[in-house]
Design a protein around this motif. Sequence first.
Motif, short mmCIF file in Angstrom:
data_model
loop_
_atom_site.label_atom_id
_atom_site.label_comp_id
_atom_site.label_asym_id
_atom_site.label_seq_id
_atom_site.Cartn_x
_atom_site.Cartn_y
_atom_site.Cartn_z
N GLU A 244 -0.84 -8.30 -7.64
CA GLU A 244 -1.77 -7.83 -6.61
C GLU A 244 -2.61 -8.99 -6.07
O GLU A 244 -2.94 -9.02 -4.87
CB GLU A 244 -2.68 -6.74 -7.19
N ARG A 248 -2.99 -9.94 -2.15
CA ARG A 248 -4.27 -10.11 -1.46
C ARG A 248 -4.35 -11.47 -0.77
O ARG A 248 -4.81 -11.58 0.37
CB ARG A 248 -5.42 -9.96 -2.46
N SER A 258 -8.02 -1.21 -1.37
CA SER A 258 -6.95 -1.08 -2.36
C SER A 258 -5.58 -1.11 -1.69
O SER A 258 -5.42 -0.60 -0.57
CB SER A 258 -7.09 0.25 -3.12
#
Length: 435
Positions: A244, A248, A258
Amino acid sequence: MPGIRSDLEALTRIPSVSLDSFDQRHVEDSALATADLLRAEGLEVEIVREGGRPAVIGHLPGPEGAPTVLLYAHHDVQPPGDDADWDTPVFEPTQVGERLYARGVADDKAGVMAHVAALRAHGGRPPVGVSVFIEGEEEVGSASLPTILDKHGDRLAADAIVLADSHNWKVGVPALTTTLRGMVRVVVEVRALDHGVHSGMYGGAVPDGLTALARLLATLHDQAGDVAVPGLMTSHAADLDYTEDDLRADSGLAEGVSPIGTGSILSRMWTKPAMTVIGIDAPSVEKAANLLTPVGRAKLSMRIHPAESPETAYLALKAHLEDNAPWSCQVSVTLDDEGSGFAADAQGPVYDVARSAFRDAWAGVEAVDIGVGGSIPFVAAFAERFPDAAILVTGVEDPDTRAHAANESLHLGEFERVCLAEALLLDRLGTVGKD
């Protein structure tokens, strides 16, 4: 490489935006410049037009019995957007650190120049036959590509095809793109009224088109963010390390927001369907009247599994939209565009040679097989037209290239490795028999 870079910068200075609202003389100039670059390497070159933007086709015969390689790229580019969003001049290549900034410098004029570099490295006498196809309208949908492949396909037939319009895994790690999602784009219209009426007089009893459209669009995802259209294909993507935090950093996801969807991040981006609202027709906030708007319209872009039929996916989306009409409003769905996905069986001698060329160009780093969530319909078109050819989808981009966005850039070190890898590929394909 200094000469290749100089030629790349000159080609990039031509603002060859293929969108109709831009001056198409620049696309013509770009085709002429590309043709001159190929002629300088000894190719017989022709500029072809089959109802669309000019494409450049070149050919260089190889030794008797040698395989033939087709090299593809495109010389048209995306619109620049707002100049104020750029940190450097849009069409003047500018080096900042290890990167060269300009519209089209990576997508896909560096692809064009990688092909030129590979030919130049062999002094115009590679050990294989070479055909080159540089398209002029990839960024606007390749409308004339089927006609070009139909009319000129015999001149483009090859044992291996190198399509240089993808990206590498990251700076320092090369990649072969083995799967691409397909695409379906539609316009959906939701009508609640024959004409606009006063929101105070009728609001509360009469629905309006924009609210109905918003409710309909909300049915396209479930609570987790997965696409809620039933019947669409899905599968697991390659098991590569992608976190993740990587997502990002690469995407610019805003702080606190999210990610959406379930399953591995790469599956969400490469092999599961995705749905995006890319446009809405609505009164602007500044000019909005106190009115029940009679109709709302939106354009949707749906990415589909590499093996999914675009026609099947379109019918599934159409049925979902019609079945979920809020308050029985009138819903119409129009197909705007579609494109097939691609999945390669990346095995055999051509792929072995490609991986060895990448490994040596990147000083021992092994190439990884990746998927791409975006759609490149011309890849499927080539696979259909030349079913016996080994298709290598390569590219010069990396996660920070920002193709199509402001501040598009090319990592100069990666570009040099791409050029070297393709030169090695042509050299080693000369040892691979046609069978």
